[in-house]
Scaffold this active site. Structure first.
Site, PDB file in Angstrom:
ATOM      1  NE  ARG A  17       5.042  -0.818   6.075  1.00 35.57           N
ATOM      2  CZ  ARG A  17       5.110  -0.530   4.782  1.00 35.57           C
ATOM      3  NH1 ARG A  17       4.352  -1.187   3.918  1.00 35.57           N
ATOM      4  NH2 ARG A  17       5.937   0.389   4.337  1.00 35.57           N
TER       5      ARG A  17
ATOM      6  CD  GLU B 255       7.263  -7.129   4.739  1.00 34.51           C
ATOM      7  OE1 GLU B 255       8.099  -6.432   4.120  1.00 34.51           O
ATOM      8  OE2 GLU B 255       6.043  -6.938   4.669  1.00 34.51           O
TER       9      GLU B 255
ATOM     10  CG  HIS C 282       6.663  -5.163   1.047  1.00 27.56           C
ATOM     11  ND1 HIS C 282       6.951  -4.802   2.333  1.00 27.56           N
ATOM     12  CD2 HIS C 282       6.110  -4.053   0.478  1.00 27.56           C
ATOM     13  CE1 HIS C 282       6.604  -3.539   2.533  1.00 27.56           C
ATOM     14  NE2 HIS C 282       6.090  -3.070   1.406  1.00 27.56           N
TER      15      HIS C 282
HETATM   16  N1  NAD Z   1       2.627  -2.932  -0.131  1.00 24.55           N
HETATM   17  C1  NAD Z   1       3.295  -1.900  -0.565  1.00 24.55           C
HETATM   18  O1  NAD Z   1       4.290  -2.015  -1.252  1.00 24.55           O
HETATM   19  C2  NAD Z   1       2.805  -0.541  -0.217  1.00 24.55           C
HETATM   20  C3  NAD Z   1       2.926   0.506  -1.120  1.00 24.55           C
HETATM   21  C4  NAD Z   1       2.482   1.780  -0.762  1.00 24.55           C
HETATM   22  C5  NAD Z   1       1.910   1.972   0.475  1.00 24.55           C
HETATM   23  N2  NAD Z   1       1.848   0.926   1.336  1.00 24.55           N
HETATM   24  C6  NAD Z   1       1.256   1.099   2.658  1.00 24.55           C
HETATM   25  O2  NAD Z   1      -0.092   1.420   2.486  1.00 24.55           O
HETATM   26  C7  NAD Z   1      -0.541   2.223   3.565  1.00 24.55           C
HETATM   27  C8  NAD Z   1      -1.293   3.415   3.021  1.00 24.55           C
HETATM   28  O3  NAD Z   1      -0.440   4.215   2.224  1.00 24.55           O
HETATM   29  P1  NAD Z   1      -0.980   5.625   1.689  1.00 24.55           P
HETATM   30  O4  NAD Z   1       0.045   6.141   0.763  1.00 24.55           O
HETATM   31  O5  NAD Z   1      -2.373   5.496   1.223  1.00 24.55           O
HETATM   32  O6  NAD Z   1      -0.945   6.437   3.040  1.00 24.55           O
HETATM   33  P2  NAD Z   1      -1.896   7.645   3.421  1.00 24.55           P
HETATM   34  O7  NAD Z   1      -1.266   8.295   4.572  1.00 24.55           O
HETATM   35  O8  NAD Z   1      -2.215   8.462   2.228  1.00 24.55           O
HETATM   36  O9  NAD Z   1      -3.239   6.933   3.896  1.00 24.55           O
HETATM   37  C9  NAD Z   1      -3.379   6.262   5.100  1.00 24.55           C
HETATM   38  C10 NAD Z   1      -4.766   6.542   5.616  1.00 24.55           C
HETATM   39  O10 NAD Z   1      -5.004   5.715   6.732  1.00 24.55           O
HETATM   40  C11 NAD Z   1      -5.811   6.461   7.606  1.00 24.55           C
HETATM   41  N3  NAD Z   1      -5.796   5.902   8.931  1.00 24.55           N
HETATM   42  C12 NAD Z   1      -4.932   6.146   9.954  1.00 24.55           C
HETATM   43  N4  NAD Z   1      -5.299   5.437  11.031  1.00 24.55           N
HETATM   44  C13 NAD Z   1      -6.398   4.739  10.697  1.00 24.55           C
HETATM   45  C14 NAD Z   1      -7.244   3.825  11.384  1.00 24.55           C
HETATM   46  N5  NAD Z   1      -7.028   3.489  12.651  1.00 24.55           N
HETATM   47  N6  NAD Z   1      -8.304   3.299  10.724  1.00 24.55           N
HETATM   48  C15 NAD Z   1      -8.527   3.630   9.441  1.00 24.55           C
HETATM   49  N7  NAD Z   1      -7.770   4.492   8.736  1.00 24.55           N
HETATM   50  C16 NAD Z   1      -6.710   5.033   9.357  1.00 24.55           C
HETATM   51  C17 NAD Z   1      -5.259   7.848   7.527  1.00 24.55           C
HETATM   52  O11 NAD Z   1      -6.195   8.805   7.953  1.00 24.55           O
HETATM   53  C18 NAD Z   1      -4.965   7.973   6.049  1.00 24.55           C
HETATM   54  O12 NAD Z   1      -6.057   8.565   5.370  1.00 24.55           O
HETATM   55  C19 NAD Z   1       0.715   2.530   4.355  1.00 24.55           C
HETATM   56  O13 NAD Z   1       0.816   1.599   5.407  1.00 24.55           O
HETATM   57  C20 NAD Z   1       1.827   2.274   3.409  1.00 24.55           C
HETATM   58  O14 NAD Z   1       2.997   1.948   4.058  1.00 24.55           O
HETATM   59  C21 NAD Z   1       2.264  -0.325   1.015  1.00 24.55           C
HETATM   60  O1  3PG Z   2       5.366   1.879   2.186  1.00 22.71           O
HETATM   61  C1  3PG Z   2       5.721   1.730   1.033  1.00 22.71           C
HETATM   62  O2  3PG Z   2       6.031   2.670   0.284  1.00 22.71           O
HETATM   63  C2  3PG Z   2       5.722   0.367   0.462  1.00 22.71           C
HETATM   64  O3  3PG Z   2       5.510  -0.573   1.441  1.00 22.71           O
HETATM   65  C3  3PG Z   2       6.884   0.069  -0.394  1.00 22.71           C
HETATM   66  O4  3PG Z   2       7.957  -0.458   0.316  1.00 22.71           O
HETATM   67  P1  3PG Z   2       9.282  -0.797  -0.481  1.00 22.71           P
HETATM   68  O5  3PG Z   2       9.907   0.490  -0.841  1.00 22.71           O
HETATM   69  O6  3PG Z   2      10.127  -1.594   0.431  1.00 22.71           O
HETATM   70  O7  3PG Z   2       8.877  -1.560  -1.696  1.00 22.71           O
END
Ligand code: NAD
Ligand code: 3PG
Length: 613
Positions: A303, A332, A351
């Site tokens: 994020r 965004e 994104h």
């Molecule tokens: N760019 C995209 O399109 C996209 C896609 C999927 C996920 N994401 C983002 O990626 C991130 C991770 O997703 P995920 O599915 O792995 O989630 P998840 O919940 O499986 O993993 C997140 C991890 O972060 C850890 N965490 C929490 N606070 C923390 C800190 N202060 N320092 C270090 N680690 C910490 C948690 O313990 C957890 O293990 C989320 O922010 C999600 O929104 C983005």
């Molecule tokens: O947190 C997520 O799952 C990702 O950031 C994906 O976001 P989106 O659904 O807007 O692509």
């Protein structure tokens, strides 16, 4: 084992029961309006959506609302593009309104007409949205992982369940992080733009190698661990920082969990994978950039908000950060003139982490199933603001859920005096190991049973703890370990109210608390203790409690009074301390007696009656 019937919890099949007016806790409860002894009703209400507006509640019960918008089907508003397979699933079950790119005002206008809202990351589901929903919105489905665009506190206060699709885009996000890592290291985007601009700049775009470099994965959850796995395959050394990740899971894939400072100060590459929360917001600021290795390279597919973007820009300008690859931004889309986006050492994507055909199909189906399940009344496994209780646990606890609410309803009706209820203790007797007994639903149902009859609040599993706290109710839970079969989750549940007066003297325990206890017999809730009196009476239907002095003829007397009122007794249980001493009668009745009728003998033979449902 209890019945394996799945517990339905969210969407009431029938209109919500009429609420009593909002009397003070201490108001007279000699007789109480009874509810039909319908188990389904109780199940349905376990998750019934509350509304702040009694009017909205009256007019927008789920069934009525669904009927109003089309043949009894719920309505789902989808505000961002969702994979066709998910839409198809939703359409089989509900009327689906796909309205993209709504303004905040348009969203507020639509939300009171729908039962569920499905969003991705671009729709801001704010407190105003929940307020505008006026109690109708039951589920928000986030088609993806991050729920930082949903005001969870407001959702919880509104009793609206929030579910997400946490697994289907993990691989896509991890692949995108690796793609950005490699593209950044080899200047792919910059070289591409240069060549397309008619240039041939081979020496300008000399990159750096990944092999043998240290990658710090910040946030070792689903995406972070998949990135680690893939980066290992590229020959990188992986360290990770995650205060909550199990060390064993990291070790299993050859990753060392280290402190935040160690991670950022030793890494050549840093990849961000933590959620945006109040504690991670701008966690990468001037101070943290200053601790990093000179020339570090950073990837962010988590994020934008976890990075102080101004500080990153400064770190890029002063060379602390050699390059950054960003998929996510604080705002965004970012402003068109964003210096960060236009920085020559920054690679950007809009994104796209979750944007693969496969991930979008998966996410759409995952969220559609979660939303449909929630609208049907199943507790979603991906609930974000409610206990995530596996289905088998729910099934097993289902009769105790009913018992818990009944005990809450019963105990509140014997309260009198002006002090109000402040302290509630719930005691579970069980042969189970405490770790194998999840009592969150039971606690929520005791709260529901206590608060709903005395207020205009609708309580469900989402908002029970919140509403209790708001009303100053202190709930404590205790376990009594029994030497029995752990196959049965619970032997009994006791509910104690401390520091309150009771209008039914028999309900007071020796310690002066109001106390009731129940258990499940053959799948039905039974009352087994009132104050210090053992009884055994079903809690289905109406219950009349009478206090008396144990002496011949009383049972017949009460029976004939009830008979004269045309009230049929279906069973009766008498509890007494000793022959000729104080006793109570618990009487199951088919009809509700007239309001004042239980005060049947003023010479103190039967001193008080309380009619309960
Ligand atoms: N760019 C995209 O399109 C996209 C896609 C999927 C996920 N994401 C983002 O990626 C991130 C991770 O997703 P995920 O599915 O792995 O989630 P998840 O919940 O499986 O993993 C997140 C991890 O972060 C850890 N965490 C929490 N606070 C923390 C800190 N202060 N320092 C270090 N680690 C910490 C948690 O313990 C957890 O293990 C989320 O922010 C999600 O929104 C983005
Ligand atoms: O947190 C997520 O799952 C990702 O950031 C994906 O976001 P989106 O659904 O807007 O692509």
């Amino acid at each position: 084992m209890a019945s394996a019937t799945p517990l339905r919890v969210l969407f009431p099949a029938a209109a919500a029961p009429a609420r009593p007016p909002d009397p003070a806790v201490s108001s007279s409860l000699t007789t109480h309006r009874t509810l039909p002894p319908q188990r389904n009703h109780l199940r349905a209400n376990l998750f019934t959506s509350p509304s702040r507006s009694p009017k909205a509640r009256r007019t927008l019960t789920a069934a009525a609302a669904a009927a109003a918008v089309g043949g009894g089907r719920p309505t789902v508003l989808v505000t961002e593009k969702l994979g066709p397979a998910g839409l198809e699933l939703l359409r089989e079950f509900a009327n689906v309104d796909c309205s993209y790119e709504l303004t905040a005002e348009e969203l507020r206008a639509k939300v009171s007409l729908v039962d569920a809202l499905v969003v991705r990351s671009a729709t801001r589901v704010t407190r105003e949205v929940f307020e505008a929903a006026r109690g109708r919105l039951r589920v928000v489905g986030r088609a993806g992982v991050g729920i930082d665009n949903v005001d969870l506190q407001a959702a919880t206060e509104a009793g609206c369940l929030v579910v997400n699709a946490p697994t289907a885009n993990t691989v896509a996000a991890a692949e995108h992080a690796v793609a950005l890592l490699a593209a950044m290291a080899r200047n792919v985007a910059q070289a591409d733009a240069s060549l397309k601009a008619g240039k041939w700049q081979r020496s300008k775009f000399i990159g750096v190698s990944l092999v043998g470099k240290t990658l710090a994965v910040m946030g070792f959850g689903k995406v972070g661990s998949e990135v680690a796995r893939r980066a290992k395959g590229l020959g990188m050394d992986i360290i990770a920082h995650d205060p909550y990740a199990p060390v064993d899971r990291a070790r299993a894939i050859g990753v060392d969990l280290v402190s935040f400072d160690e991670a950022i100060s030793t890494a050549d590459f840093i990849s961000l994978h933590m959620p945006l929360t109040p504690s991670t917001e701008k966690i990468f600021d001037d101070e943290t950039f200053a601790k990093m290795k000179q020339g570090v390279r950073i990837v962010n597919v988590a994020r934008g908000g976890v990075v102080d973007e101004d500080a990153l820009l400064r770190a890029l300008d002063n060379g602390t950060v050699a390059q950054a690859a960003l998929d996510v931004f604080t705002e965004e889309p970012p402003p068109k003139d964003s210096k960060l986006v236009h920085h020559e050492n920054v690679t950007v994507t809009p994104h796209l982490g979750a944007s693969t055909t496969e991930a979008q199909e998966g996410v759409a189906v995952e969220i559609a199933e979660a939303v449909i399940g929630a609208l049907r009344g199943d507790l979603a496994a991906t609930a974000v603001n409610a206990p995530m209780v596996p289905n088998e646990v729910l099934s097993e606890l289902s009769p105790y859920v009913i018992l818990a609410e009944k005990l809450g309803r019963l105990v509140v009706q014997v309260v009198s005096g002006g002090s109000g209820i402040k302290r509630v203790k719930v005691v579970y007797s069980s042969a189970r190991d405490p770790d194998d007994l999840d009592t969150r639903i039971l606690r929520a149902m005791v709260i529901k049973g206590i608060i709903e009859p005395i207020s205009s609040a609708f309580i469900n599993i989402v908002n029970a703890d919140y509403v209790a706290k708001q009303r100053g109710l202190q709930i404590t839970e205790e376990r009594i370990w029994l030497d029995g079969s752990p196959e049965v989750p619970l032997d009994s549940i006791q509910v104690h109210l401390a520091n309150v007066e009771s209008k039914f003297a028999g309900a007071l325990s020796d310690a002066g608390d109001i106390r009731v206890e129940g258990k499940v017999n053959d799948g039905t809730p039974h009352l087994i203790l009132v104050g210090s009196f053992n009884v055994d009476v079903s809690l289905e239907g109406n219950l009349l409690l009478c206090c008396q002095v144990d002496q011949p003829g009383i049972i017949g007397k009460v029976g004939s009074i009830l008979g004269n009122m045309n009230v049929n007794v279906n069973f009766m249980s008498v509890g007494r301390t000793a022959p000729g001493k104080e006793a109570i009668m618990a009487i199951g009745v088919d009809e509700e007696p007239e309001k004042e009728s239980p005060q049947i003998d003023r010479r103190n033979t039967v001193c008080c009656g309380v009619c309960l449902s």
